[in-house]
Structures are given as C-alpha cells and as structure tokens.
Design a protein around this motif. Structure first.
Motif, PDB file in Angstrom:
ATOM      1  N   MET A  67       0.846  -1.190   0.000  1.00 50.38           N
ATOM      2  CA  MET A  67       0.000   0.000   0.000  1.00 50.38           C
ATOM      3  C   MET A  67       0.879   1.237   0.000  1.00 50.38           C
ATOM      4  SD  MET A  67      -2.846   1.140   2.803  1.00 50.38           S
ATOM      5  CE  MET A  67      -3.865  -0.255   2.385  1.00 50.38           C
ATOM      6  N   HIS A  68       0.533   2.175  -0.854  1.00 47.75           N
ATOM      7  CA  HIS A  68       1.331   3.379  -0.977  1.00 47.75           C
ATOM      8  C   HIS A  68       0.678   4.511  -0.216  1.00 47.75           C
ATOM      9  CE1 HIS A  68       4.131   1.811  -3.959  1.00 47.75           C
ATOM     10  NE2 HIS A  68       3.097   1.143  -4.406  1.00 47.75           N
ATOM     11  N   HIS A  69       1.521   5.279   0.444  1.00 45.40           N
ATOM     12  CA  HIS A  69       1.022   6.406   1.242  1.00 45.40           C
ATOM     13  C   HIS A  69       1.821   7.649   0.905  1.00 45.40           C
ATOM     14  CE1 HIS A  69      -0.286   8.888   4.509  1.00 45.40           C
ATOM     15  NE2 HIS A  69       0.938   8.961   4.993  1.00 45.40           N
ATOM     16  N   ALA A  96       5.333   1.073   3.202  1.00 47.51           N
ATOM     17  CA  ALA A  96       4.778   2.294   2.621  1.00 47.51           C
ATOM     18  C   ALA A  96       5.883   3.014   1.889  1.00 47.51           C
ATOM     19  CB  ALA A  96       4.209   3.187   3.717  1.00 47.51           C
ATOM     20  N   ARG A 116      -5.037   4.563   9.433  1.00 51.61           N
ATOM     21  CA  ARG A 116      -5.170   4.576   7.983  1.00 51.61           C
ATOM     22  C   ARG A 116      -6.531   4.011   7.598  1.00 51.61           C
ATOM     23  NH1 ARG A 116      -0.016   2.810   5.052  1.00 51.61           N
ATOM     24  NH2 ARG A 116       0.513   4.888   5.830  1.00 51.61           N
ATOM     25  N   SER A 148      -9.025   3.568   4.218  1.00 51.45           N
ATOM     26  CA  SER A 148      -9.164   3.627   2.758  1.00 51.45           C
ATOM     27  C   SER A 148      -7.967   4.318   2.107  1.00 51.45           C
ATOM     28  CB  SER A 148     -10.462   4.351   2.371  1.00 51.45           C
ATOM     29  OG  SER A 148     -11.587   3.693   2.919  1.00 51.45           O
ATOM     30  N   GLY A 149      -6.773   4.035   2.609  1.00 49.76           N
ATOM     31  CA  GLY A 149      -5.549   4.572   2.032  1.00 49.76           C
ATOM     32  C   GLY A 149      -5.148   5.932   2.545  1.00 49.76           C
ATOM     33  N   GLY A 150      -5.981   6.573   3.369  1.00 50.40           N
ATOM     34  CA  GLY A 150      -5.654   7.887   3.909  1.00 50.40           C
ATOM     35  C   GLY A 150      -5.489   7.843   5.411  1.00 50.40           C
ATOM     36  N   ASP A 151      -4.650   8.720   5.941  1.00 51.77           N
ATOM     37  CA  ASP A 151      -4.379   8.767   7.372  1.00 51.77           C
ATOM     38  C   ASP A 151      -5.274   9.809   8.031  1.00 51.77           C
ATOM     39  OD1 ASP A 151      -2.491   6.908   6.840  1.00 51.77           O
ATOM     40  OD2 ASP A 151      -0.749   8.186   7.211  1.00 51.77           O
ATOM     41  N   SER A 193      -7.317  13.299   4.844  1.00 53.55           N
ATOM     42  CA  SER A 193      -6.705  11.991   4.589  1.00 53.55           C
ATOM     43  C   SER A 193      -5.188  12.008   4.698  1.00 53.55           C
ATOM     44  CB  SER A 193      -7.099  11.485   3.195  1.00 53.55           C
ATOM     45  OG  SER A 193      -6.656  12.379   2.202  1.00 53.55           O
ATOM     46  N   ASP A 194      -4.625  13.090   5.226  1.00 50.79           N
ATOM     47  CA  ASP A 194      -3.175  13.150   5.369  1.00 50.79           C
ATOM     48  C   ASP A 194      -2.811  13.754   6.726  1.00 50.79           C
ATOM     49  OD1 ASP A 194      -0.609  12.677   4.567  1.00 50.79           O
ATOM     50  OD2 ASP A 194      -0.433  14.441   3.306  1.00 50.79           O
TER      51      ASP A 194
END
Length: 439
Positions: free
Chosen positions: A1-3, A24, A357, A359-362, A381-382
């Motif tokens: 998973m990319h962040h 990540a 995290r 759905s891919g967002g923090d 989400s960041d």
C-alpha cells in the motif's frame, strides 16, 4: 500500500522507519515558497456554546495589536464560545453596562476593558467579565506589558475569561512548537497557541523532526540530521543553548519526556532493531525498556507517568501498545485496521488520539481508553502528529487542506476544527507545550 507523505527522502518524518517496515513508500513533494503569516479560520458548530460579547477596549486605538479581537479569536477557537456582536457605545472595566440590550442579543457573558499607556512606555491591560443573565460582576484582571507583550496580555485575559466561564484552565497563553521547511532550509519554530508570534529557535540545512516539550516548558527535545544520521538534541528556548542527548550507534529518534522531566524515552537501534530506551534527561547510558525482535517506536507517556504507549509491528502490522513506564509486558490497544500510529494521551488519561489509515488515507481518531470506543475526528486523509492541549480540551495536528499544508485544532467531538496555519512552505510535526510561565 502506498502512502503519500509530505517528507522527501532527505526529510524523513518521525514515522519513516515504521512506514518502511510497513512497506509504505515515500513520495517526493515539491518545496513551496517562504513561510507566510498564520491565519485563523473556524469551521463547524458546537452543540453547547456559550454566547459572549466583547466590546472594543478603550485606549486600544492606533496600537499594533487589537486586544479585544485577540480575545474574541481565542474564545471562538476553543469551540466552546459563540461570538455575539457588541452593543454600540463606549465601555471599559469601570463601566456598569445596562444589561437589557445585551440580554436582548441573547448574550450570556460580556468582556469589557481598556489599554492604558503608562509614563514609562508600557501598557496596562485591564478587563472585567460580566454575567449578563444575572447581571453579576464575575471579576477583573490586569497585566502590565510592553507593546511586544500586548498579544500575551490578551491571551492571559482570554485564559481568565475561559476559566471563569468553564471552570477549566485556559490554554491561550501556552505555546506550540513545529517544524517549517522552505526549500532546503528547516526551522524549529516556537509560536503562541494561536500560531502568531512565531520565531525560529534552530535552523538547519538537514532535516529536523519530532519536537517534544519538556514539562518545564523551557526545553524542547528534537531529532536532527546534522551528523548525517538521526541524533537527539535538547534546546533551552530562552538561552538558545543546545545539548546532544543521544548519538548512539545507529538511529536515535522519537523523544518523549517523562512527566517528571527526569528522563527521555526514545527509539534507539542499539540492538540492531528499533527499541525503546530510557535516557537520563541530563545525559547518560540508555536503559532498554521494550523487548521485541521487531520495531518499537513513537513512545508517549500517560499523564501520570505510569505507562508508556508506543507503536510496534510485532503483531504483523503497525499497532499501538501499552506497557509500564519501566518496561515489561506490553498490551495491545488498537485492533481496527492494519495501520495505527502516533499515540498521544490526554492529560487526564481518559483519551488517546492517534492516526489510523482508512481507505488509504491517514485520519485523526480518538479512543476512549475505558471503553475502547474509537471515533474519527476528521474528514481529511493526510493527518499526522496529534498533540493534546495541556487542558485536554483540544487536539492539534498537521494535515493537508485543499492540497496545502495546515496546522489544525479540533475539539474532542470533532465538531469544531480551527485552521491555525495557511502558509506556503511545509509545516508539520506540531507539539503543544505545557502550562508554564513563559521564558
């Protein structure tokens, strides 16, 4: 998973090691332009807000700071007050206002005051608080400051009003620390809790991360990369003196002061993997606290100093654990999702703010530690680096809003969020300072 993170490869965040362990990726973000002035924007509506009015302070005309406007902004930013425009007319702390027109505006509380220039060039800020509903004088206060101190005098007045009306100590005269990055220049900055009066206390062409306040409010620990590896330094804010605290073999990161100020717990890789160690605040040999073959990092003390919360991937994913302040067996605290990091504990020990995290967002979350119930506080989400206000009523964090860096505060129910920073350049890793006298 990319962040996506706001740090590039030469500017690792304090979670870099853990993120790498979680596979990540770090993506480059272009540097923006010079640091701009802070602005305050409040969004959301609280359920139980106190309607208040504040009249312009007499004698404030022509001065560099509008004391009444600062007090108004402070109280609104807390999320617990709703501003009602004042009745026309001149008022100061000696006035006994006719409460009828204020009641007609549904105002519950009224602040009046003055700013008087003294013969030596300093200023007296004097204020009085009225209970409009009962027509009762709730008391007054005053400060003598130079013109540079008008803002802090206003913040202290806000603290007085806040405590009188809520019974909780105000945090407007406290300070924050954060990191600003402009091009290749990094600055460790200290500012008032509203983001104003910002000043750099350390500059470097290498990354600075993880500022952490000492309980005395006079020293800040942080991680610097001047030595081409992460080392921990402490800096006295008033004297501007720096001291090397941890430069052991491997990585030295994620400092957290014990509540008594006698030690700093940090992440060291002395054993080959990142583990938690306690280091005497005056320097000395580290003592290992955590015992795992994985990565343990991001320590955070409970308010009473009895426990340490930290992040570990010992269970196969990044989760938050708790152990005694002297080490020992660790108990897992988070179970939802596979990436929960950056714990911070409320001063009363009831809540843990952290980043999860989704759905891919923090996103910033809050856990009730007694029940284990978790609430998402943001829709961004960041999010990163949550930090409780010293009265436990607000949480500060860094995020991106419409593609730009921002420092935010939120109430614990997430209903009111305040943007402290809308600035060019990267601004991140905020830390809210303690209740202390200013230096």
């Amino acid at each position: 998973m990319h962040h996506q993170t706001r740090s590039d490869a030469s500017s690792p965040s304090r979670r870099t090691l853990l993120k790498q362990a979680a596979t990540a990726s770090l993506l480059t973000v272009p540097a923006l332009e010079a640091l701009a002035q802070f602005r305050v924007e409040v969004t959301g509506v609280g359920m139980k807000q106190i309607p208040f009015s504040i009249a312009p302070f007499s004698g404030n005309e022509g001065l560099s700071q509008d004391v009444a406007a600062i007090i108004q902004a402070d109280l609104e930013r807390s999320g617990e007050f709703r501003f009602v425009p004042p009745v026309a007319g001149g008022f100061d702390e000696t006035s006994r206002p006719d409460m009828v027109p204020w009641r007609e505006r549904s105002t519950d509380a009224l602040v009046v005051g003055s700013v008087k220039r003294l013969a030596d060039g300093r200023f007296d800020i004097t204020a009085r608080l009225w209970d409009v509903v009962r027509g009762v004088n709730l008391g007054g206060m005053g400060f003598t400051v130079d013109e540079r101190g008008l803002r802090i005098g206003a913040h202290r007045t806000s603290d007085f009003v806040y405590e009188k009306l809520t019974g909780v100590k105000g945090v407007f005269s406290t300070r924050i620390a954060y990191v600003a990055k402009n091009g290749r220049n990094y600055q460790l900055r200290i500012a008032d809790a509203d983001g104003e009066n910002s000043a750099s206390i350390f500059n470097s062409n290498q990354s600075i991360i993880s500022p952490a306040w000492a309980p005395d409010g006079r020293n800040v620990a942080y991680v610097s990369f001047e030595a081409r590896k992460p080392v921990i330094r402490t800096q006295n804010i008033g004297a501007q003196t720096r001291r090397l605290l941890a430069s052991f073999r491997g990585s030295n990161s994620a400092p957290a002061w014990s509540p008594d100020g006698n030690s700093v717990v940090a992440t060291l890789s002395l054993s080959g993997n990142s583990q938690l160690y306690s280091i005497p605040a005056g320097g000395g040999s580290p003592r290992r606290l955590s015992q795992s073959s994985d990565i343990d990092t991001e320590p955070a003390f409970s308010g009473d100093g009895s426990s340490i919360y930290f992040v570990s991937n010992r269970g196969g994913s990044a989760q938050i654990y708790r152990m005694g302040a002297n080490g020992g067996a660790a108990q897992r605290i988070t179970f939802g999702g596979n990436y929960n990091v950056s714990p911070t504990i409320s001063p009363d020990g009831k809540y843990m703010a952290f980043i999860s995290r989704v759905s891919g967002g923090d996103r910033l979350h809050l856990m009730d530690l007694a029940s284990g119930n978790v609430t998402a506080l943001t829709n961004t989400s960041d999010d990163e680096s949550p930090s409780f206000a010293p009265n436990g009523r607000l949480i500060m964090y860094a995020t991106r809003v419409q593609g730009r860096e921002a420092l935010m505060t939120t109430t614990l129910d997430g209903r009111i969020r305040t943007q402290l920073a809308r600035a060019s350049g990267d601004i991140f890793e905020p830390a809210w300072g303690p209740f202390t006298s200013r230096v």
